[in-house]
Design a protein around this motif. Structure first.
Motif, mmCIF file in Angstrom:
data_model
loop_
_atom_site.group_PDB
_atom_site.id
_atom_site.type_symbol
_atom_site.label_atom_id
_atom_site.label_comp_id
_atom_site.label_asym_id
_atom_site.label_seq_id
_atom_site.Cartn_x
_atom_site.Cartn_y
_atom_site.Cartn_z
ATOM 1 N N ARG A 64 10.408 4.062 -10.480
ATOM 2 C CA ARG A 64 10.866 5.455 -10.563
ATOM 3 C C ARG A 64 9.955 6.248 -11.649
ATOM 4 N N HIS A 65 9.137 5.615 -12.536
ATOM 5 C CA HIS A 65 8.124 6.388 -13.157
ATOM 6 C C HIS A 65 7.148 6.752 -12.467
ATOM 7 N N ALA A 66 6.540 6.019 -11.482
ATOM 8 C CA ALA A 66 5.617 6.383 -10.907
ATOM 9 C C ALA A 66 5.837 7.382 -9.840
ATOM 10 N N SER A 67 7.035 7.295 -9.210
ATOM 11 C CA SER A 67 7.486 8.539 -8.420
ATOM 12 C C SER A 67 7.573 9.733 -9.070
ATOM 13 N N ARG A 68 8.085 9.801 -10.240
ATOM 14 C CA ARG A 68 8.054 10.996 -11.045
ATOM 15 C C ARG A 68 6.695 11.436 -11.159
ATOM 16 N N GLU A 69 5.894 10.513 -11.679
ATOM 17 C CA GLU A 69 4.342 11.014 -11.804
ATOM 18 C C GLU A 69 3.694 11.652 -10.512
ATOM 19 N N ARG A 70 4.120 10.858 -9.501
ATOM 20 C CA ARG A 70 3.535 11.437 -8.318
ATOM 21 C C ARG A 70 4.166 12.897 -7.882
ATOM 22 N N LEU A 71 5.495 13.018 -8.013
ATOM 23 C CA LEU A 71 6.056 14.343 -7.904
ATOM 24 C C LEU A 71 5.431 15.365 -8.698
ATOM 25 N N GLN A 72 5.146 15.120 -9.959
ATOM 26 C CA GLN A 72 4.710 16.116 -11.128
ATOM 27 C C GLN A 72 3.194 16.249 -10.654
ATOM 28 N N ALA A 73 2.645 15.307 -10.232
ATOM 29 C CA ALA A 73 1.063 15.588 -9.787
ATOM 30 C C ALA A 73 1.287 16.373 -8.479
ATOM 31 N N MET A 74 2.131 16.300 -7.712
ATOM 32 C CA MET A 74 2.107 17.169 -6.424
ATOM 33 C C MET A 74 2.395 18.783 -6.913
ATOM 34 N N ALA A 75 3.117 18.802 -7.947
ATOM 35 C CA ALA A 75 3.445 20.204 -8.336
ATOM 36 C C ALA A 75 2.308 20.887 -9.145
#
Length: 614
Positions: free
Chosen positions: A395-406
């Protein structure tokens, strides 16, 4: 010199013989002292008699056994106990040659009432009382199970035991020498301390994970671990000894109430775990399990143990099957996480079912039936902790990917337009305090349209990625490489670069573009154009205006009659920096345009450290 003559064999063997004799004498002395020093636990034989009115006195029980009313006691037999019923036991104590201190232990902590009657002479009896009807603090021996300490004397009369309970149970007892009993209690306390420390560590780790991972599932898990630990303590009698020794009513109810609430909480824990899968039916099924478990606990408290004592055991099996079914479903969809949690829950539920099935008389007594909850709880805790760690990491990796996409351009991997404008705002704000800080370079791919027209859209995207690499290799710590809206790349230099250093950075970027790359079609290179703001940056203005000024300068470069690919706005000696927010375009001092060979031979003026956004 010759070796000394060896001693005769009998002179060498007699020390060993003396040692063996001393050891034999010591062993004999210990064996003689063993009955008084260390008496291992042993099961006692005897007979039992059922008092269906629960009103007989010890003298009446004595006469009943003397009349032959007693039947041989079997420790594996479920006794017909219940409201208004008592069972009397005549215990066959071992014969001793001298008074021996012993401890009688009833191996079921939830027994309502246990009374021990010992002969006192002249037809009198000494009585000791224990069980959940009394506070643990008032028990003759404060222990996890009803226990009695007394002296066994040579030739004494029979000893009687009276047991009452709200439900049928197996009545098993053991007799130990007091020294052996104390040593076993010490070992048990050591295990208890280790287990309590382990549970406290897991709860603290779970709370830390809930904060660091920002995942509420760890809070659910912390409560689950705490309730399981207290349930085990209640079932084994440890809670009555340590947590509520002065509350007999709660000590009687806790072994059912706390495990029931713990099972209910497992439903909430699993619902939080699988809710993200978007299956409302599972959520409602788990909510139904929670409500049923809570209603069972309420019924137990309101109606009483004697009327619903089988209900928790009957509900436990289908309830646990529902939980296992949900975990199997989740494991098929999330095997990396679900299999760990399924294994842990399986151990916990198997351990919890063992004493329930044993109390119903469906299995024979064994080590597993006695210590099933402890074994299941000890195995479940680390397995669930590992599974939740994998879940939170994903979940943390997914959040980081979403934040990176932003904050990242999806094509080039560089910072996006939003991040660029925030950085330029900071740079312009700093320029008002320190005019010599920072520089900005805007890079344009002049032949991008030709590449797209000749080789297609994918080749054009590869050209942009290659341009981002050329710029990013010129960045160091504190710099920012971003893609502006459109197809231009912007490099924001931190620190205190001079105009000459910024110019060399621009030339290095242009030179890299002229090198062949595997990303591009064969024979294709990039024609990069660089427009820059060298320090000092303007004291007034905004990022949008700064970027527009660089865009206009890039248009001027395209129309440059000299074919120069690099130009800067203004110069350090020009006065318009102080008077106008956007100075007029002023070139660097006239110089002949560099040839391709010269550009390819330019040395980097910065360490080859790439930006974290590369």
């Amino acid at each position: 010199m010759s070796a000394p003559f060896p001693a005769p064999w009998w002179r060498r063997i007699w020390p060993a013989m003396l040692f063996a004799l001393a050891a034999a004498l010591a062993g004999t002395a210990l064996a003689e002292a063993e009955p008084a020093r260390r008496w291992p636990a042993r099961e006692l034989g005897g007979a039992f008699w059922v008092d269906h009115a629960a009103a007989a006195t010890v003298d009446q029980a004595h006469r009943a056994f003397a009349a032959g009313a007693g039947r041989p006691a079997d420790p594996d037999q479920v006794m017909p106990l219940g409201p208004g019923t008592a069972v009397w036991y005549r215990l066959d104590l071992p014969r001793v040659a001298e008074p021996t201190r012993a401890v009688l232990r009833i191996a079921f902590s939830g027994t309502d009432s246990v009374e021990l009657f010992r002969p006192a002479g002249a037809g009198q009896w000494r009585v000791q009382r224990s069980g959940d009807s009394l506070p643990v603090a008032d028990w003759p021996v404060r222990h996890i199970d009803p226990s009695f300490a007394f002296d066994i004397r040579p030739g004494e009369e029979a000893t009687y035991l009276r047991v009452r309970n709200a439900q049928p149970i197996r009545v098993q007892w053991t007799l130990q020498n007091v020294t052996s009993f104390v040593e076993s209690v010490k070992a048990w306390h050591f295990v208890l301390g280790a287990y309590a420390g382990f549970i406290a560590m897991v709860v603290l780790v779970s709370l830390f994970n809930a904060v660091s991972w920002r995942d509420p599932i760890h809070l659910y898990y912390a409560v689950h671990v705490a309730t399981v630990a207290v349930s085990i303590m209640a079932l084994t009698g440890l809670a009555g000894d340590y947590l509520w020794p002065d509350q007999p009513w709660w000590n009687d109810k806790a072994p059912v109430v706390i495990p029931g609430l713990s099972i209910a909480w497992v439903g909430l824990f699993l619902r939080e775990l699988v809710a993200e899968r978007g299956r409302p039916i599972l959520s409602w099924l788990l909510y139904g399990h929670v409500v049923t478990a809570v209603l069972m606990v309420v019924a137990f408290l309101v109606v009483g143990r004697e009327n619903v004592y089988r209900a928790p055991s009957i509900f436990a099996l289908p309830g646990l099957l529902v939980l296992l079914g949900v975990m199997v479903w989740y494991s098929r969809r999330q095997p990396k996480v679900g299999l760990w949690i399924l294994a842990g829950m399986t151990f916990l539920m198997a351990g919890a079912l063992a004493p329930l099935v044993h109390n119903l008389g469906l299995i024979e007594p064994s080590f597993v039936s006695e210590f099933g909850p402890q074994l299941g709880g000890a195995a479940e805790v680390p397995l669930l902790l590992i599974g939740l760690f994998f879940r939170s990491r994903e979940r943390h990796a997914s959040r980081e990917r979403l934040q990176a996409m932003a904050h990242t351009d999806p094509l080039t991997g560089l910072a996006n337009h939003r991040v660029l404008h925030r950085r330029l705002e900071s740079a312009l704000h700093l320029a008002r305090k320190d005019p010599l800080a920072g520089a900005v370079l805007r890079v344009h791919v002049a032949n991008l349209a030709d590449i797209r027209a000749e080789f297609g859209r994918e080749a054009g995207e590869a050209a942009l990625v290659r341009a981002g690499e050329c710029v990013a290799k010129e960045a160091r710590e504190g710099d920012l490489v971003a893609r502006e809206q459109g197809d231009d790349i912007v490099l924001v230099l931190g620190g205190y670069p001079t105009q000459g250093q910024a110019a060399i950075a621009g030339r290095n970027i242009i030179a890299r573009g002229l090198k062949f790359s595997g990303r591009l079609p064969p024979g294709v290179t990039l024609k990069l154009r660089v427009a820059g703001f060298a320090p000092p940056l303007p004291e007034t203005g905004d990022p949008k205006g700064l970027l527009q000024t660089l865009a206009r300068l890039l248009l001027d470069i395209e129309n440059d009659p000299h074919g120069r690919a690099l130009r800067f706005v203004g110069s350090p000696d020009s006065s318009p920096w102080r008077s106008s927010p956007w100075p007029k375009h002023e070139e660097l001092p006239p110089q002949p345009p560099p040839t391709v060979d010269e550009l390819l031979s330019v040395e980097h003026w910065r360490p080859k450290r790439t930006s974290s956004l590369q």
